[in-house]
Design an enzyme around this catalytic site. Structure first.
Site, PDB file in Angstrom:
ATOM      1  N   MET A   1      65.208 126.666  19.808  1.00 17.99           N
ATOM      2  CA  MET A   1      65.952 127.036  21.011  1.00 17.99           C
ATOM      3  C   MET A   1      67.253 127.733  20.617  1.00 17.99           C
ATOM      4  SD  MET A   1      64.105 125.885  23.564  1.00 17.99           S
ATOM      5  CE  MET A   1      64.930 125.209  24.995  1.00 17.99           C
ATOM      6  N   CYS A   2      67.912 128.280  21.589  1.00 19.81           N
ATOM      7  CA  CYS A   2      69.067 129.123  21.325  1.00 19.81           C
ATOM      8  C   CYS A   2      70.232 128.628  22.171  1.00 19.81           C
ATOM      9  CB  CYS A   2      68.737 130.556  21.703  1.00 19.81           C
ATOM     10  SG  CYS A   2      67.180 131.111  20.994  1.00 19.81           S
ATOM     11  N   GLN A   3      71.371 129.286  22.025  1.00 20.56           N
ATOM     12  CA  GLN A   3      72.490 128.955  22.894  1.00 20.56           C
ATOM     13  C   GLN A   3      73.049 130.217  23.527  1.00 20.56           C
ATOM     14  OE1 GLN A   3      75.246 125.956  22.249  1.00 20.56           O
ATOM     15  NE2 GLN A   3      73.832 124.603  21.172  1.00 20.56           N
ATOM     16  N   ILE A  78      73.289 132.953  20.436  1.00 15.99           N
ATOM     17  CA  ILE A  78      72.932 132.660  19.047  1.00 15.99           C
ATOM     18  C   ILE A  78      71.510 132.127  19.039  1.00 15.99           C
ATOM     19  CG2 ILE A  78      75.168 132.447  17.905  1.00 15.99           C
ATOM     20  CD1 ILE A  78      75.261 129.565  18.520  1.00 15.99           C
TER      21      ILE A  78
END
Lengths: 255, 255
Positions: A1-3, A78
């Site tokens: 997963m990403c932010q 990110i």
């Protein structure tokens, strides 16, 4: 997963403080080390910096940190790769032109059931996220030949993002000019900074700022992030399944 | 008027030496101080840096100089505004996606007779150059639904650039993946650097490099520039009205 990280303001503002905490999640305080990107809306176009190196150590991120760019609308990402190789073509935010306006999209989540080759808009890379972006723009472009009013645009994006969210999880920031759309599928938070301004302290580093010293009483900024970036401010959790439109540092439409 | 710089290679190469001479023309050794931009093709997309500050003093240009990025295909521009305001939306190279590939265009010249609002591709800013780019992509997109072979693509671009050149002067670099098209309307030069490599000396600064020390015998690079960048190499002047396609550091098609 990403932010995800977004900032939407009523006066051009630099994102240095929030970016400092956010970038540390890319390889230092968290595991999102498969590249990053940030876009600043500026005079009709987005100034976009991308790198597939971890944001905590990327020379491009050092540069962005050292050269604060003021903008009304900022969108950053990110990456922790779930689909697609480590490459520039797979690095968010993605960008396309529609109706003579430049659009940026960054996605946190995974759409394992999505297969979309694109029509007018086609992916450069091989991520589910860019496929979703192309689908969204193809639909908008089929529905409207020029930029519609904000209410009609919100309704269309609401419908298309809800459809995409059925294919998996679809937390998304979508920016065009001074508009920032946030679709929450599982996890997205925001806060509005306005007068009276106070100290804020980063959750990811022992860094504080006193916003009272670098703002004027009329300044207003909405900060949107996957997880709260500070540990002494009241972040609001967006409802799963909701779309929120930020403009001029506040919520303009939600539903 | 503006200045163009392109580099097309058979192995990823950094452009630091040529860029150092080129950027000085943006406000130091010449008057092209209305912004600049450079794109590096990399893993399916272009890494693009733009600034509307003069390239001789821009912090983004300092960064690009200090952080040499290796690429097969590089395209740069410094601007002396003839049409359009000083803004990011008016800064070359412009970029668009067509057929799932990202295209970059930079223009030197002036097309006072061109008025093009765009169809599928519409300008973000208000330059003649971006209008010409949109016209070119609209025509390509109407003619081919997917990327054609190189010969057919060259013929189509040859026809469209010749038509655009009738509206004024149209010296152009157009990049897609590892292909670099150069259309010469009035002024464009190139050289091929290959073994045996020698010293080169910049025309705009007392800076030399011995390419023999930083190359292997199989390396090959084509450098394309409005005016020769070095004063001790044999630059070739492109014919007005011609289109040249560079790939893997050499001329692949010309006519």
């Amino acid at each position: 997963m990403c932010q995800l990280l977004g900032m939407n303001c009523n006066v051009p503002t630099d994102i240095a403080f929030s970016f400092e905490g956010f970038r540390r999640r890319g390889g230092l305080t968290d595991e999102h080390s498969d590249g990053w990107g940030i876009g600043f809306f500026e005079a009709g176009a987005w100034r976009l910096f991308l790198d597939y190196l971890p944001s905590a150590t990327s020379p491009v991120a050092d540069f962005v940190r050292a050269y604060p760019i003021k903008s009304l609308n900022v969108l950053a990402h990110i990456r922790k790769a779930t689909q697609g190789q480590l490459s520039l073509a797979n690095t968010h935010p993605f960008r396309r032109e529609l109706w003579g306006r430049e659009w940026l999209l960054a996605h946190n989540g995974n759409l394992p059931e999505l297969r979309y080759a694109g029509q007018r808009f086609r992916p450069l890379g091989d991520t589910d996220s860019e496929q979703a972006f192309c689908l969204l723009l193809d639909r908008l472009s089929a529905e409207f030949s020029t930029m519609p009013d904000t209410i009609a645009l919100f309704a269309a994006i609401r419908r298309i993002t809800a459809e995409l969210a059925k294919a998996g999880s679809f937390n998304v920031l979508l920016g065009v000019e001074d508009l920032l759309f946030a679709h929450c599928s599982t996890q997205l938070h925001y806060l509005i900074r306005k007068a009276p301004f106070r100290h804020a302290h980063l959750a990811d580093a022992d860094v504080s700022i006193n916003f009272a010293e670098c703002t004027t009483p009329n300044d207003r900024a909405a900060i949107i992030a996957t997880l709260p970036l500070t540990d002494n401010e009241a972040w609001i959790r967006l409802e799963p399944g909701s779309l929120t439109l930020f403009r001029a540092g506040q919520v303009e439409l939600a539903g």
